[in-house]
Design an enzyme around this catalytic site. Sequence first.
Site, short mmCIF file in Angstrom:
data_model
loop_
_atom_site.label_atom_id
_atom_site.label_comp_id
_atom_site.label_asym_id
_atom_site.label_seq_id
_atom_site.Cartn_x
_atom_site.Cartn_y
_atom_site.Cartn_z
N GLU A 81 -8.75 71.11 41.90
CA GLU A 81 -8.08 70.53 42.66
C GLU A 81 -6.50 71.11 42.93
OE1 GLU A 81 -8.85 67.92 44.65
OE2 GLU A 81 -10.67 67.44 43.88
N GLU A 112 -21.93 73.15 22.94
CA GLU A 112 -20.63 72.81 22.09
C GLU A 112 -20.53 73.31 20.82
OE1 GLU A 112 -20.50 68.30 20.67
OE2 GLU A 112 -20.85 68.21 22.87
#
Length: 270
Positions: A81, A112
């Site tokens: 953004e 992960e």
Amino acid sequence: MTFTKTTEQDSKYNHLEKMTVKELLQNINNEDKTVPLAVEKSLPQIEALTKQIVNQLKKGGRLFYLGAGTSGRLGIVDASECPPTFGVPHELVVGLIAGGDYAIRKAVEFAEDSKSQGWLDLQEHTISNKDVVVGIAASGTTPYVISALEACNKKNIITGCITCNKNSPLAKVAQYPIEVVVGPEFVTGSSRMKAGTAQKLVLNMLSTTAMIQLGKVKGNKMVDMQLSNNKLVDRGEKMLVNALNIDKQKAAVLLEKYGSVRNAIENYKG
């Protein structure tokens, strides 16, 4: 100090399946109300990391977010953004997720748990000690994130983190930890809920404050925003109408000519 994962503790609510839709929504909302208060308690930690980010960006460095699962996705959302909102290059704020871009949409099993991939992912972007790396992990125990921050520390790269457990392994590794303790989730262990909301709020604060400090906002307006759709073009025209006291038709001509609100204002002759 002992480390307890409050994000994994039993929900304060039970027999969720017996609740009505209204009861579920009210109870989730009641829990959500506690999140901004938890963030408020961490403002000194948030301020410390934000100052480091601003300093490094002013020196020509970059901001990296690193996470797995929901945490990784939230970092990517915030990073993605920044260019349209503040008109900065895509490489200024970078979001990385365990498992790569595929993991943005679908879970990648055991990604992960890698103790080497996080640093390898950073190296692909030619990470240096001009940059800042913020590890994001609600649990504070994600190996992908912790090991990457450990490698950064060895290379004199500034490290921060956003976690939702106190005294976690991640917070001990990060030079500038942010610990927002939101407590047990409504659905036990579902850290995409309150923990995810807390991380999103902190990410908003880090990037927005940094961009304002870098001069990417004038007054309270996004004068460097990318004019990438009709809504933003219309917003830009209204900014020019108010800032320059001109009509919308003239604002549209200026905006098309100069390509941004800031450029239009700076080049307007009257």
